[in-house]
Write an enzyme that holds these catalytic residues in place. Structure first.
Site, PDB file in Angstrom:
ATOM      1  N   CYS A  60       0.884  -1.009  -0.053  1.00 48.60           N
ATOM      2  CA  CYS A  60      -0.073   0.067   0.044  1.00 48.60           C
ATOM      3  C   CYS A  60       0.982   1.227  -0.070  1.00 48.60           C
ATOM      4  CB  CYS A  60      -0.847  -0.116   1.236  1.00 48.60           C
ATOM      5  SG  CYS A  60      -2.023  -1.527   1.337  1.00 48.60           S
ATOM      6  N   SER A  61       1.838   1.319   0.697  1.00 50.38           N
ATOM      7  CA  SER A  61       2.925   2.339   0.835  1.00 50.38           C
ATOM      8  C   SER A  61       3.688   2.492  -0.485  1.00 50.38           C
ATOM      9  CB  SER A  61       3.910   2.172   2.034  1.00 50.38           C
ATOM     10  OG  SER A  61       4.752   3.045   1.906  1.00 50.38           O
TER      11      SER A  61
END
Length: 166
Positions: A60-61
């Site tokens: 996600c990052s």
């Protein structure tokens, strides 16, 4: 019906699957300053909506940082990232990662976005990784529901769809 897995186990998505050509549903989410935002706030703009389970996790990052970097190169495209993270956690993450070219939005309060876009994972109360491109008249022009939540989306296809949208 979209089939999605989390760590190779099937999960249940709440809501209806969106398809190219659908009218994008309106939604209510929160900014990092607890202001309510909806699709109507982006009226007349092309939207690339990147959906992630939590910005505090690896994929996600990477996804959010990638779209932040790409957002600077996109003309007339507003990049949004939606997750179930608390607005305060999103704000902290945004500051630590120097994210300034996209808007982080939280669906934690009502899961309104998750239900309307068919990405709310019933078993986890997280959002399934997905990408939506919505044109300036709020028609869906690109959809990707990533089959395995821990996998990356197809960044290049999503970016090309955003560039082609009007």
């Amino acid at each position: 019906m979209v089939n999605v897995t989390f760590k190779q186990e099937p999960v249940t998505l709440v809501g209806n699957e969106l398809k190219v050509g659908d009218q994008a549903p309106d939604f209510k989410v929160l900014t990092n300053d607890l202001e309510e935002k909806s699709l109507a706030d982006y009226k007349g703009k092309i939207k690339l909506i990147s959906v992630v389970p939590s910005v505090d996790t690896g994929v996600c990052s990477i996804q959010t940082n990638r779209f932040n970097a790409e957002a600077q190169k996109l003309e007339n495209v507003h990049v949004l990232t939606v997750s179930m993270d608390l607005p305060f956690a999103q704000k902290r993450w945004r500051e630590v990662n120097n994210v300034e070219s996209l808007e982080l939005l939280s669906d934690h309060r009502d899961a309104d976005f998750g239900e309307k876009y068919g990405v709310l994972i019933k078993e986890l109360r997280l959002l399934a990784r997905s990408i939506f491109v919505v044109d300036s008249s709020d028609k869906v022009t690109y959809v990707e529901y990533v089959p395995e939540v821990s996998d990356h989306p197809d960044y290049d296809k999503a970016l090309e769809a955003a560039k082609q949208a009007e």
